[in-house]
Design an enzyme around this catalytic site. Structure first.
Site, short mmCIF file in Angstrom:
data_model
loop_
_atom_site.label_atom_id
_atom_site.label_comp_id
_atom_site.label_asym_id
_atom_site.label_seq_id
_atom_site.Cartn_x
_atom_site.Cartn_y
_atom_site.Cartn_z
N ARG A 4 -28.91 -9.89 -41.72
CA ARG A 4 -30.26 -9.78 -42.27
C ARG A 4 -30.23 -9.03 -43.60
O ARG A 4 -29.54 -8.03 -43.72
CB ARG A 4 -31.16 -8.99 -41.30
N GLY A 5 -31.04 -9.51 -44.53
CA GLY A 5 -31.18 -8.84 -45.82
C GLY A 5 -30.31 -9.53 -46.86
O GLY A 5 -29.13 -9.84 -46.61
N CYS A 113 -41.40 -6.63 -44.09
CA CYS A 113 -40.06 -7.10 -43.73
C CYS A 113 -39.05 -5.95 -43.66
O CYS A 113 -39.45 -4.79 -43.53
CB CYS A 113 -39.56 -8.23 -44.64
N ASP A 182 -35.64 -11.52 -52.22
CA ASP A 182 -34.55 -12.47 -51.99
C ASP A 182 -34.15 -13.14 -53.29
O ASP A 182 -33.00 -13.55 -53.46
CB ASP A 182 -34.96 -13.53 -50.95
N ASN A 192 -39.79 -13.51 -51.63
CA ASN A 192 -39.46 -12.57 -50.55
C ASN A 192 -40.04 -13.09 -49.24
O ASN A 192 -40.67 -14.16 -49.21
CB ASN A 192 -40.01 -11.18 -50.90
N LYS A 193 -39.81 -12.35 -48.16
CA LYS A 193 -40.22 -12.80 -46.83
C LYS A 193 -41.67 -13.27 -46.80
O LYS A 193 -42.54 -12.69 -47.43
CB LYS A 193 -39.98 -11.65 -45.83
#
Ligand code: RI2
Length: 306
Positions: A4-5, A113, A182, A192-193
């Site tokens: 994740r990330g 997030c 991201d 992003n999320k």
């Protein structure tokens, strides 16, 4: 989704390329290069949105074509992979220091997030003695908010856990929004999320500043030549169990994992090279990623010749 990330994904890819290069037993340079290119393509295809992944791979693979023999190619690749991993860790630390300065004593921060760098800023502000409080969202459908609240709890930071749709109900209690990224495009938009753009819209309406914490390798060079960031759409069963979905013949579940926040909703992007207004994204792409227009032209010519 095991890793994740966007930053962790980039470091994991660099590590994977390094380990693969060390494990290859081919002596022939063209065969070694071909094996590495296959591995790089396989890694790039795992997640389409986080640009940190192709950027890390580009950095690790750069110069492979200039090596004179396999030993040199392997050593160079290992050196670049280790260099990238180390500089990524330093970037995360530096952003935490710079970002923490934007947090004042007594501030309430909202995050969405699970971003290593955004949390780094919050934890550094707390560590430096500022009395802060956090609102953290749930982040449907994958609940990354659960990881965030555990990290904040373990750091001893007062945290309120809310469902994603409660952001507007609490925005007037919030002094600052901090999220990760991201991808950052050449016009300063932040991918992003999913839900980030709704948070940004709510923050703008309430005149709450929004900061994005993003390492320079989250900036997307190919947006300079008009490429779009591909938004990953994930399986419907993450949102609605198949058993229910199949009883609803007129219903289609849509599950995009990311969204785009326009530059005008973002006050500042904090990078390891310093904080910039989002409109300066091109400078980061040119100065820190080393991609200039000549390189794009070369890659376009290559594509035309294929
Ligand atoms: P760091 C994550 O994507 C989230 O969207 C997060 O905001 C972003 O990457 C940046 O995270 P995913 O991997 O690199 O959860 O700051 O899909 O940790």
């Amino acid at each position: 989704m095991e890793i994740r990330g966007a930053g962790r994904i980039a470091r994991a890819a660099a590590e994977a390329l390094r380990d693969h290069a060390l494990s290859l037993e081919v002596k022939d340079l063209p065969a070694f290069t071909a094996e590495m290119e296959t591995a790089a393509a396989m890694l790039v295809a795992t997640r389409p949105t986080a640009v940190s992944l192709p950027n890390a791979i580009h950095i690790v693979m750069a110069g492979l074509d200039k090596a004179k023999n396999t030993g040199e190619a392997q050593a160079g690749l290992v050196r670049r992979a280790d260099g990238f991993i180390q500089s990524s860790r330093h970037a995360v630390e530096n952003i935490a220091q710079f970002g923490a300065r934007h947090i004042r004593d007594g501030d309430t921060i909202l995050t969405h997030c699970n971003s290593e760098v955004a949390l780094g800023c919050i934890i550094e502000a707390h560590r430096s003695g500022k009395d802060i409080e956090v609102f953290a969202t749930e982040v449907r459908p994958r609940n990354q908010g659960h990881i965030t609240i555990r990290t904040l709890n373990d750091a001893g930071i007062r945290t309120n856990f809310i469902v994603d749709s409660a952001v507007r109900s609490f925005i007037n209690d919030v002094d600052l929004v901090i999220v990760g990224a991201d991808a950052v495009t050449v016009n300063g938009a932040v991918v992003n999320k999913i839900g980030t753009s709704q948070v940004a819209h709510t923050a703008k309406e309430a005149r709450v500043n929004m900061i994005v914490a993003a390492e320079t390798y989250k900036f997307a060079p190919r947006t300079v030549i008009g490429e779009f960031i591909d938004i990953e759409e994930r399986p419907p069963d993450e949102v609605l169990p198949d058993a229910i979905a199949k009883t609803l013949q007129h219903v289609t579940v849509r599950n995009p994992a990311f969204d785009v926040t326009p530059a005008e909703y973002i006050d500042l992007i904090v990078t390891e090279a310093g904080a910039i207004p989002p409109q300066m994204a091109y400078v980061i792409i040119r100065e820190y990623l080393g991609w200039d227009i000549a390189e794009f032209q070369k890659s376009l010519e290559l594509n035309h010749n294929l």
